[in-house]
Design an enzyme around this catalytic site. Structure first.
Site, PDB file in Angstrom:
ATOM      1  N   ASN A 126      -5.347   7.653   2.696  1.00 43.75           N
ATOM      2  CA  ASN A 126      -6.506   7.043   3.345  1.00 43.75           C
ATOM      3  C   ASN A 126      -6.059   6.232   4.551  1.00 43.75           C
ATOM      4  O   ASN A 126      -4.954   5.691   4.589  1.00 43.75           O
ATOM      5  CB  ASN A 126      -7.287   6.178   2.347  1.00 43.75           C
ATOM      6  CG  ASN A 126      -6.814   4.740   2.331  1.00 43.75           C
ATOM      7  OD1 ASN A 126      -7.190   3.932   3.173  1.00 43.75           O
ATOM      8  ND2 ASN A 126      -5.950   4.416   1.359  1.00 43.75           N
ATOM      9  N   PHE A 130     -10.131  -1.166   6.371  1.00 42.24           N
ATOM     10  CA  PHE A 130     -10.916  -2.331   5.941  1.00 42.24           C
ATOM     11  C   PHE A 130     -12.394  -2.215   6.337  1.00 42.24           C
ATOM     12  O   PHE A 130     -13.009  -3.174   6.821  1.00 42.24           O
ATOM     13  CB  PHE A 130     -10.346  -3.629   6.524  1.00 42.24           C
ATOM     14  CG  PHE A 130      -9.058  -4.097   5.903  1.00 42.24           C
ATOM     15  CD1 PHE A 130      -8.482  -3.433   4.841  1.00 42.24           C
ATOM     16  CD2 PHE A 130      -8.418  -5.232   6.399  1.00 42.24           C
ATOM     17  CE1 PHE A 130      -7.285  -3.870   4.277  1.00 42.24           C
ATOM     18  CE2 PHE A 130      -7.232  -5.685   5.839  1.00 42.24           C
ATOM     19  CZ  PHE A 130      -6.660  -5.002   4.782  1.00 42.24           C
ATOM     20  N   SER A 206      -1.736  -3.560   3.709  1.00 43.82           N
ATOM     21  CA  SER A 206      -2.316  -2.258   4.023  1.00 43.82           C
ATOM     22  C   SER A 206      -1.676  -1.703   5.289  1.00 43.82           C
ATOM     23  O   SER A 206      -1.514  -2.426   6.274  1.00 43.82           O
ATOM     24  CB  SER A 206      -3.829  -2.381   4.227  1.00 43.82           C
ATOM     25  OG  SER A 206      -4.351  -1.183   4.773  1.00 43.82           O
ATOM     26  N   ASN A 208      -3.094   0.378   7.244  1.00 39.39           N
ATOM     27  CA  ASN A 208      -4.161   0.966   8.063  1.00 39.39           C
ATOM     28  C   ASN A 208      -4.817   0.008   9.045  1.00 39.39           C
ATOM     29  O   ASN A 208      -5.759   0.378   9.737  1.00 39.39           O
ATOM     30  CB  ASN A 208      -5.232   1.572   7.149  1.00 39.39           C
ATOM     31  CG  ASN A 208      -4.660   2.672   6.277  1.00 39.39           C
ATOM     32  OD1 ASN A 208      -3.886   3.497   6.743  1.00 39.39           O
ATOM     33  ND2 ASN A 208      -5.010   2.658   5.002  1.00 39.39           N
ATOM     34  N   THR A 209      -4.352  -1.247   9.093  1.00 40.04           N
ATOM     35  CA  THR A 209      -4.801  -2.193  10.114  1.00 40.04           C
ATOM     36  C   THR A 209      -3.593  -2.526  10.980  1.00 40.04           C
ATOM     37  O   THR A 209      -2.594  -3.036  10.468  1.00 40.04           O
ATOM     38  CB  THR A 209      -5.364  -3.480   9.472  1.00 40.04           C
ATOM     39  OG1 THR A 209      -6.536  -3.145   8.720  1.00 40.04           O
ATOM     40  CG2 THR A 209      -5.734  -4.497  10.536  1.00 40.04           C
ATOM     41  N   LYS A 244      -0.852  -9.125  -2.845  1.00 43.09           N
ATOM     42  CA  LYS A 244      -0.603  -7.698  -2.994  1.00 43.09           C
ATOM     43  C   LYS A 244       0.504  -7.290  -2.034  1.00 43.09           C
ATOM     44  O   LYS A 244       0.417  -7.548  -0.828  1.00 43.09           O
ATOM     45  CB  LYS A 244      -1.874  -6.898  -2.697  1.00 43.09           C
ATOM     46  CG  LYS A 244      -1.752  -5.415  -3.053  1.00 43.09           C
ATOM     47  CD  LYS A 244      -3.113  -4.741  -3.068  1.00 43.09           C
ATOM     48  CE  LYS A 244      -3.046  -3.355  -3.671  1.00 43.09           C
ATOM     49  NZ  LYS A 244      -4.379  -2.755  -3.833  1.00 43.09           N
ATOM     50  N   ASN A 273       0.541  -1.799  -2.877  1.00 39.88           N
ATOM     51  CA  ASN A 273      -0.411  -1.166  -1.981  1.00 39.88           C
ATOM     52  C   ASN A 273       0.014   0.284  -1.723  1.00 39.88           C
ATOM     53  O   ASN A 273       0.957   0.777  -2.338  1.00 39.88           O
ATOM     54  CB  ASN A 273      -0.491  -1.948  -0.665  1.00 39.88           C
ATOM     55  CG  ASN A 273      -1.872  -1.957  -0.062  1.00 39.88           C
ATOM     56  OD1 ASN A 273      -2.547  -0.927  -0.009  1.00 39.88           O
ATOM     57  ND2 ASN A 273      -2.322  -3.106   0.402  1.00 39.88           N
TER      58      ASN A 273
END
Length: 366
Positions: A126, A130, A206, A208-209, A244, A273
């Site tokens: 993915n 967010f 994460s 993805n940011t 996390k 994560n």
């Protein structure tokens, strides 16, 4: 009961093979909205709860701070980002639900398509980014949920045996917020959600940011966590704060996290994560190249996460509770993590592949 569970698993496999023909993100909302519609009919929700909710553990075996869990199986952050499906997920027997990741301002996330299945690996990739409704909307939703739960408790009407569902709040920063101001975003989310969640998870891991993982460096992380702990101490009812971590951290980075966690008395760690490592996948490289960037979750993370749990438990002498989150599909997977030192486990990708009986199956094994 065992025969019924085998039947449900078989039926879910048939349904899954059909649903897997379509876009994962659309299927996610379609499935959960369908479950929501079914659960609006009282006796149907009760029937689902009876079939999929395991008996609560009789002892206080599974705890986090002063929170006792009816069972140790939770749903990881990212599945119900906006606290839209708590009623339905409660009926499936989860001991706790982690909502989010929530940011101060609403944000749409990254461009679609952004969620992909790797069926050969029992995995997902993915790059959601967010996407969420923002902390004010989520806080209002959780407030309404709490009022309904309190009402059912007072009337002895909880469908899952009068055991309260534990809610965690996973918090992050907005994409537009520069890293030097990130601590302010975490403070905003912490303050807005404090009255409505049972514990917090700080998400700085994460992939993805852009730039988010830089906040895992000790100085930046210390600023965020120290500030939250100071705020927490001013509250009448302090909530456990967890961190996390990424499975891609080096040993020296993990040691820095452990040192900081012990120093500021974090109440827990969540491992782990998603990962950017794709070295051990069976999925064809051409498909992976076509998918592009994103965090990998699912079965390929299983061994790495068990190793992380074991290392964290050993290095902290078991002083910090650990929630194992990565590659958990079966009761045997959960048992391995608990034996390695985890206090609780979370599923996400495993839930997608194994279906609604996953909580019952894990609890039976434990």
């Amino acid at each position: 009961m065992k025969t019924l569970l085998y039947f449900y698993r078989y039926m879910y496999k048939l349904l899954r093979s059909f649903l897997f023909l379509f876009d994962p993100e659309k299927v996610h909302y379609f499935s959960m909205d369908a479950l929501k519609l079914i659960c609006k009919i009282g006796f149907l929700k009760k029937l689902i709860a009876q079939k999929f909710t395991p008996p609560p553990f009789t002892s206080n075996r599974f705890k986090l701070g002063n929170i006792s869990f009816k069972n140790p199986v939770g749903l990881g952050a990212g599945f119900d980002k906006n606290a839209l499906y708590l009623n339905e997920l409660e009926a499936l027997g989860f001991g706790f639900i982690e909502i989010g990741t929530v940011t101060p301002l609403p944000q749409p996330g990254n461009d679609k398509l952004r969620l992909f299945r790797l069926q050969r690996d029992k995995a997902m990739i993915n790059r959601m980014g967010f996407n969420n409704d923002g902390v004010e909307a989520v806080a209002q939703r959780l407030k309404s949920w709490r009022l309904k739960v309190d009402s059912r408790l007072s009337n002895n009407q909880l469908s899952t045996g009068n055991h309260k569902l534990v809610i965690g709040g996973n918090i992050g920063k907005n994409k537009i917020t520069p890293n030097e101001d990130a601590w302010k975003d975490y403070e905003i989310c912490f303050t807005a959600l404090h009255d409505y969640v049972d514990y917090f998870v700080v998400n700085v891991s994460s992939p993805n940011t852009p730039g988010l993982r830089e906040l895992q460096e000790k100085d930046a992380l210390s600023k965020i966590l120290q500030n939250l702990q100071q705020l927490n101490r001013t509250k009448e009812n302090p909530k456990p704060i967890l961190l996390k971590i990424s499975p891609d951290l080096t040993i020296s980075q993990i040691d820095d996290v452990i040192e900081l966690a012990l120093e500021i008395k974090l109440e827990g760690l969540v491992t782990a994560n998603t990962t950017i490592d794709r070295s051990a996948l069976f999925t064809y490289k051409a498909i992976l190249n076509e998918i592009g960037a994103g965090g990998l979750s699912g079965l390929p993370l299983k061994q790495r996460c068990i190793e992380l749990v074991n290392y964290l438990y050993y290095k902290t002498n078991g002083q910090i509770p650990i929630i194992a989150s990565g590659g958990i599909f079966t009761g045997a997977d959960a048992k391995e993590n608990i034996q390695a030192g985890a206090s609780l486990v979370q599923v996400w990708t495993g839930f997608i592949y194994e279906g609604p009986a996953i909580v019952t199956n894990i609890c039976k094994a434990l």
